[in-house]
Design a protein around this motif. Sequence first.
Motif, mmCIF file in Angstrom:
data_model
loop_
_atom_site.group_PDB
_atom_site.id
_atom_site.type_symbol
_atom_site.label_atom_id
_atom_site.label_comp_id
_atom_site.label_asym_id
_atom_site.label_seq_id
_atom_site.Cartn_x
_atom_site.Cartn_y
_atom_site.Cartn_z
ATOM 1 N N ARG A 25 0.823 -1.208 0.000
ATOM 2 C CA ARG A 25 0.000 0.000 0.000
ATOM 3 C C ARG A 25 0.859 1.261 0.000
ATOM 4 N N GLN A 45 -7.074 5.217 -7.211
ATOM 5 C CA GLN A 45 -7.608 6.476 -6.689
ATOM 6 C C GLN A 45 -8.983 6.265 -6.046
ATOM 7 N N ALA A 46 -9.847 5.494 -6.708
ATOM 8 C CA ALA A 46 -11.198 5.249 -6.162
ATOM 9 C C ALA A 46 -11.137 4.510 -4.830
ATOM 10 N N ARG A 48 -8.891 4.909 -2.728
ATOM 11 C CA ARG A 48 -8.178 5.808 -1.822
ATOM 12 C C ARG A 48 -6.914 5.157 -1.247
ATOM 13 N N THR A 50 -3.902 5.956 -2.374
ATOM 14 C CA THR A 50 -2.808 6.911 -2.481
ATOM 15 C C THR A 50 -3.201 8.180 -1.745
ATOM 16 N N ALA A 51 -2.199 8.975 -1.471
ATOM 17 C CA ALA A 51 -2.458 10.237 -0.763
ATOM 18 C C ALA A 51 -3.067 11.265 -1.679
#
Length: 51
Positions: A25, A45-46, A48, A50-51
Motif C-alpha cells: 500500500r 484512486q477510487a 483511496r 494513495t495520498a
Amino acid sequence: MVDQPAPPTVTDVGGSTCEARWFAREELGALPTDRLTEVTAEAVQAARLTA
C-alpha cells in the motif's frame, strides 16, 4: 487488499504483463502515474490507496 499475496505468475512473457507484480500500500503513492494503466490509476484512486 490481500493479507499475503502469492508470487505473481507471468504467462505472457514479453507481453503486457511481463512486469506484473504486487505493490505494498505504501508503495502505491510513490509510483509515477505514467507507469499505471488508466484503469489501474482510476481503481487505485477510487479505493483511496494513495495520498
